[in-house]
Each structure stands twice: as structure tokens, then as C-alpha cells.
Scaffold this motif. Structure first.
Motif, PDB file in Angstrom:
ATOM      1  N   SER A 149       0.836  -1.199   0.000  1.00 46.70           N
ATOM      2  CA  SER A 149       0.000   0.000   0.000  1.00 46.70           C
ATOM      3  C   SER A 149       0.871   1.250   0.000  1.00 46.70           C
ATOM      4  CB  SER A 149      -0.939  -0.008   1.202  1.00 46.70           C
ATOM      5  OG  SER A 149      -0.206  -0.059   2.416  1.00 46.70           O
ATOM      6  N   TYR A 150       2.066   1.161   0.602  1.00 48.71           N
ATOM      7  CA  TYR A 150       2.989   2.302   0.582  1.00 48.71           C
ATOM      8  C   TYR A 150       3.367   2.655  -0.857  1.00 48.71           C
ATOM      9  CZ  TYR A 150       7.195   5.135   1.108  1.00 48.71           C
ATOM     10  OH  TYR A 150       8.126   6.145   1.005  1.00 48.71           O
ATOM     11  N   ALA A 151       3.702   1.648  -1.651  1.00 45.73           N
ATOM     12  CA  ALA A 151       4.096   1.887  -3.039  1.00 45.73           C
ATOM     13  C   ALA A 151       2.950   2.514  -3.833  1.00 45.73           C
ATOM     14  CB  ALA A 151       4.528   0.580  -3.688  1.00 45.73           C
ATOM     15  N   GLN A 152       1.739   2.052  -3.600  1.00 44.61           N
ATOM     16  CA  GLN A 152       0.583   2.597  -4.313  1.00 44.61           C
ATOM     17  C   GLN A 152       0.318   4.042  -3.909  1.00 44.61           C
ATOM     18  OE1 GLN A 152      -2.517  -0.227  -3.452  1.00 44.61           O
ATOM     19  NE2 GLN A 152      -1.714  -1.765  -4.865  1.00 44.61           N
ATOM     20  N   THR A 153       0.416   4.309  -2.609  1.00 49.74           N
ATOM     21  CA  THR A 153       0.207   5.672  -2.122  1.00 49.74           C
ATOM     22  C   THR A 153       1.273   6.610  -2.678  1.00 49.74           C
ATOM     23  OG1 THR A 153      -0.791   4.850  -0.079  1.00 49.74           O
ATOM     24  CG2 THR A 153       0.049   7.098  -0.051  1.00 49.74           C
ATOM     25  N   LYS A 154       2.510   6.151  -2.666  1.00 52.49           N
ATOM     26  CA  LYS A 154       3.607   6.982  -3.160  1.00 52.49           C
ATOM     27  C   LYS A 154       3.435   7.274  -4.654  1.00 52.49           C
ATOM     28  CE  LYS A 154       8.643   7.367  -3.287  1.00 52.49           C
ATOM     29  NZ  LYS A 154       9.945   6.737  -2.975  1.00 52.49           N
ATOM     30  N   ARG A 155       2.956   6.289  -5.407  1.00 53.82           N
ATOM     31  CA  ARG A 155       2.751   6.513  -6.841  1.00 53.82           C
ATOM     32  C   ARG A 155       1.689   7.582  -7.081  1.00 53.82           C
ATOM     33  NH1 ARG A 155       4.011   5.254 -11.680  1.00 53.82           N
ATOM     34  NH2 ARG A 155       2.529   4.863 -13.358  1.00 53.82           N
ATOM     35  N   ALA A 156       0.608   7.521  -6.321  1.00 50.72           N
ATOM     36  CA  ALA A 156      -0.439   8.537  -6.455  1.00 50.72           C
ATOM     37  C   ALA A 156       0.124   9.921  -6.167  1.00 50.72           C
ATOM     38  CB  ALA A 156      -1.599   8.222  -5.520  1.00 50.72           C
ATOM     39  N   LEU A 157       0.923  10.024  -5.109  1.00 52.58           N
ATOM     40  CA  LEU A 157       1.490  11.314  -4.720  1.00 52.58           C
ATOM     41  C   LEU A 157       2.490  11.824  -5.753  1.00 52.58           C
ATOM     42  CD1 LEU A 157       2.053  10.501  -0.948  1.00 52.58           C
ATOM     43  CD2 LEU A 157       0.377  12.120  -1.862  1.00 52.58           C
ATOM     44  N   GLN A 158       3.251  10.914  -6.339  1.00 54.00           N
ATOM     45  CA  GLN A 158       4.253  11.313  -7.320  1.00 54.00           C
ATOM     46  C   GLN A 158       3.624  11.764  -8.638  1.00 54.00           C
ATOM     47  OE1 GLN A 158       6.668   7.730  -7.341  1.00 54.00           O
ATOM     48  NE2 GLN A 158       8.270   8.717  -6.097  1.00 54.00           N
ATOM     49  N   LEU A 159       2.515  11.143  -9.016  1.00 53.41           N
ATOM     50  CA  LEU A 159       1.884  11.456 -10.298  1.00 53.41           C
ATOM     51  C   LEU A 159       1.032  12.718 -10.248  1.00 53.41           C
ATOM     52  CD1 LEU A 159       0.777   7.926 -11.587  1.00 53.41           C
ATOM     53  CD2 LEU A 159       2.645   9.351 -12.449  1.00 53.41           C
ATOM     54  N   ALA A 160       0.448  13.008  -9.106  1.00 50.76           N
ATOM     55  CA  ALA A 160      -0.425  14.177  -9.005  1.00 50.76           C
ATOM     56  C   ALA A 160       0.365  15.458  -9.253  1.00 50.76           C
ATOM     57  CB  ALA A 160      -1.081  14.216  -7.633  1.00 50.76           C
ATOM     58  N   GLN A 161      -0.235  16.384 -10.006  1.00 49.66           N
ATOM     59  CA  GLN A 161       0.438  17.654 -10.287  1.00 49.66           C
ATOM     60  C   GLN A 161       0.453  18.570  -9.054  1.00 49.66           C
ATOM     61  OE1 GLN A 161      -1.595  16.179 -12.621  1.00 49.66           O
ATOM     62  NE2 GLN A 161       0.252  15.648 -13.787  1.00 49.66           N
ATOM     63  N   MET A 162      -0.547  18.405  -8.197  1.00 51.40           N
ATOM     64  CA  MET A 162      -0.616  19.219  -6.985  1.00 51.40           C
ATOM     65  C   MET A 162      -1.160  18.363  -5.853  1.00 51.40           C
ATOM     66  SD  MET A 162      -2.525  22.894  -6.473  1.00 51.40           S
ATOM     67  CE  MET A 162      -1.548  23.612  -7.802  1.00 51.40           C
ATOM     68  N   VAL A 163      -0.530  18.441  -4.686  1.00 57.32           N
ATOM     69  CA  VAL A 163      -0.946  17.673  -3.515  1.00 57.32           C
ATOM     70  C   VAL A 163      -1.385  18.644  -2.425  1.00 57.32           C
ATOM     71  CG1 VAL A 163      -0.256  15.999  -1.760  1.00 57.32           C
ATOM     72  CG2 VAL A 163       0.666  15.819  -4.090  1.00 57.32           C
ATOM     73  N   ILE A 164      -2.561  18.407  -1.868  1.00 58.90           N
ATOM     74  CA  ILE A 164      -3.080  19.254  -0.801  1.00 58.90           C
ATOM     75  C   ILE A 164      -2.838  18.582   0.543  1.00 58.90           C
ATOM     76  CG2 ILE A 164      -5.176  20.217   0.248  1.00 58.90           C
ATOM     77  CD1 ILE A 164      -6.260  20.699  -2.533  1.00 58.90           C
ATOM     78  N   ALA A 165      -2.231  19.334   1.461  1.00 62.81           N
ATOM     79  CA  ALA A 165      -2.055  18.884   2.841  1.00 62.81           C
ATOM     80  C   ALA A 165      -2.934  19.749   3.736  1.00 62.81           C
ATOM     81  CB  ALA A 165      -0.596  19.005   3.264  1.00 62.81           C
TER      82      ALA A 165
END
Length: 346
Positions: free
Chosen positions: A105-121
Motif C-alpha cells: 500500500s505504501y508503493a501505491q500511495t507513493k505513486r499517487a502522490l508522485q503522479l499528481a500535479q498538486m498535492v493538498i495537505a
């Protein structure tokens, strides 16, 4: 499966959509994607809520179709450098042991974060978790908290008092009934005190026995699940002496923000992205398993309640309109980048 349950995530999605629509900005059209009937590439920008639970596939697909993605990460602030390193080691071992047929699940989460153009925290703690645990560049992260509906600022205790007959001080806990949320820890902490505990939230089938163990305490009252727009919920926040949320972890708990908006102090887990400067007089963040500190903090708030107006003022700027305006700016920025990219390619 998103709307098969109701919780903070569902409230965030619905409230974000409603607030963006209320802006009535020219050219801005917002709708919930129905992936069974609509193609992602029919949109200019896609907003994905939560980097976990397989949502990386939605981000992957949008990326393949050339549609920019805003991703509200909603990650636990517990992701540190060491936790990220351990997760990467575990991912490498899993891949080698399964000939790369299994992903963590870490790898999947990291891929989503890496591909997104903008990440909201939602706060600085989540931003740090993104950078330390997943190596996301700070330039790609936008800090945008959740909003609070106006009705919570205007909440009145009268409706709740009439509905329940409770007139004295009591502790309120709002959230799903489960061991993770740790209602049992709250009940244990207050066992020696003659202080009612009111629980609001749904118990899934697997947690029915847990719920019954809570109700075995004579001081516990359960009101079941209340819809987020139910006036009784806002009234409960206003009537409570303290909101307690000693769960094992929270991202940016709406129930705490809503209680503060109603003027009610809160005691909660320190495993959270929520950070309010100058809030110590009304907000205590403790280790979730520290029942002694939990009891002491609640007693202090019950004994000497902070001024409700001052408590409410802590979150006065957390309006959905303000949040929606900033989110709309994010959409506009990605839309313009996409248009410029299309122009360069012509």
C-alpha cells in the motif's frame, strides 16, 4: 464504495463540492465523477480525495489521459523519515519475494502522490509527513485546511438539552464506534467520575460487541449516527462541556473543528495534522493511550471552562468559502498549465 459509509472523508467531499458551487464563479463547473458513465478525459481537472485505498489507479488513469490531478492526500502525520525508510525496505523485499507481482500500500500511495500535479495537505504536520515519509517536494504541496459550516458557529445548546434531558456537564465524542477511535479509553478514563459520556456515531457489524461493552457503563449514552446537517449535531457540540477524541490517529478531525466553532474545548490524540497556534487554553493534544492525562485535561476543562467566544475565535477563519476560493485557484492554475502545454504542442 465512498458513500456507502458516512464519516469525515464523506463530509469533506460533499462540503467541498457544495462550497465550490456556491462560489458561482464564471466558467467553473463542479461535479462528482461517475466513472461508470463518464470518461475522465472529458474534464479539465480531476480532484482525487485520499491517496490510499487504491485511489492511485484514478490518478494513473488521469495522467495517462493527460488530465491534471489535484490530490488531497489525507495522510497520517505519523509518516516520518524512519517510517518511510522502513516502508520502502518492506516494499523492496515484497517485490523481490513475489517477483514484483505484489505491491505494498505504501508503493501505491507513493505513486499517487508522485503522479499528481498538486498535492493538498491539511496542515503542516501532514506536509512534513508527505516530505519525510514519501519524499514529495514542498513546491508541489499546497496547505489548505478543511472548512467549517457556518451553522456550527451559530449552534445553540437548547435543542440537545430538550432532546436528551441532560442538563449538567457531559463529555461528547463524535465518530465511528470502534477500537481504533478508542471510546473505551475515554470511558475508562472517566470511570471514577460521575460525568456522563455521550457518543454519536455508527458502529459497524464487527464492532457491535464493542458498542455493547461501552453501553454497559451507566454513564454512557449512545445517540447513534446523526447526519452531518442534523441540527441536533451542532446543538450537541454547543451543549457539551468537552469534546473528546482519544483515537489512535486523526488526519484533520472535523469534529474537533466543529466543537471549537461551537465554543466547546477539546481533548484529542496528538497523532494528528491539526495544529492551532495559541490554542492550548482550549485544545489539549495527548498520547491516545494516556488515560490519566485524558482524565486530568477533561476535569480541568469541566472545572474551569474557557470563554466560548475565545474558543470559537480560534477557528473563525476556517470557513468553507475561504477554502473553496483557494481550491478554485488550484484548479485554475492546473487548467492554465494544461492549456499552455497544449499550445506549446501545436
Amino acid at each position: 464504495m465512498l458513500f456507502q459509509r458516512d464519516g469525515g472523508l464523506q463530509v469533506q467531499v460533499r462540503s467541498t463540492i457544495a462550497a465550490l458551487r456556491e462560489l458561482a464563479m464564471p466558467g467553473l463547473e463542479i461535479e462528482l465523477v461517475d466513472t461508470n458513465r463518464q470518461r475522465i478525459d472529458s474534464y479539465d481537472v480531476i480532484h482525487v480525495f485520499s491517496a490510499i485505498n487504491g485511489n492511485y489507479r484514478a490518478v494513473e488513469l488521469a495522467t495517462e489521459m493527460g488530465v491534471p490531478v489535484v490530490l488531497s492526500a489525507l495522510l497520517s502525520p505519523g509518516w516520518s523519515r524512519s517510517a518511510g525508510w522502513r516502508a520502502r525496505v518492506a516494499d523492496q523485499l515484497t517485490g523481490r519475494l513475489t517477483q514484483w507481482n505484489v505491491q505494498t500500500s505504501y508503493a501505491q500511495t507513493k505513486r499517487a502522490l508522485q503522479l499528481a500535479q498538486m498535492v493538498i495537505a491539511l496542515g503542516e504536520a501532514e506536509q512534513k509527513a508527505l516530505m519525510d515519509g514519501f519524499k514529495i517536494e514542498s513546491s508541489r504541496i499546497q496547505l489548505l485546511p478543511n472548512g467549517i459550516a457556518e451553522r456550527f458557529f451559530q449552534a445553540d445548546a437548547k435543542r440537545f438539552r430538550q432532546h436528551t434531558g441532560l442538563e449538567g456537564p457531559f463529555v461528547l465524542m463524535v465518530g465511528s464506534i470502534s477500537p481504533y477511535k478508542n471510546q473505551q479509553g475515554l470511558v475508562r478514563a472517566l470511570a471514577a467520575l460521575d460525568l456522563p459520556v455521550v457518543l454519536i456515531g455508527q458502529a459497524q457489524r464487527q464492532h457491535q460487541a464493542y458498542l455493547q461493552s461501552l453501553l454497559a457503563s451507566p454513564n454512557v449514552r449512545w445517540l447513534g449516527q446523526l447526519e452531518h446537517h442534523d441540527p441536533l449535531l451542532a446543538s450537541a457540540y454547543a451543549a457539551a462541556s468537552v469534546l473528546a477524541l482519544p483515537s489512535q490517529g486523526e488526519v484533520f478531525p472535523l469534529s474537533v473543528l466543529e466543537a471549537l466553532a461551537a465554543g466547546t474545548p477539546a481533548v484529542m490524540t496528538d497523532e494528528s495534522a491539526l495544529s492551532l497556534p495559541g490554542s492550548a487554553f482550549a485544545l489539549k493534544q495527548l498520547r491516545w493511550s494516556d488515560t490519566d492525562s485524558l482524565r486530568q485535561a477533561i476535569q480541568e476543562f469541566v472545572g474551569v471552562p474557557p470563554p466560548r467566544a475565545a474558543v470559537s475565535a480560534l477557528v473563525q477563519t476556517f470557513t468553507w468559502r475561504r477554502v473553496a476560493l483557494k481550491i478554485a485557484d488550484c484548479y485554475q492554475l492546473l487548467y492554465e498549465r494544461r492549456q499552455q502545454g497544449s499550445g506549446d504542442a501545436v
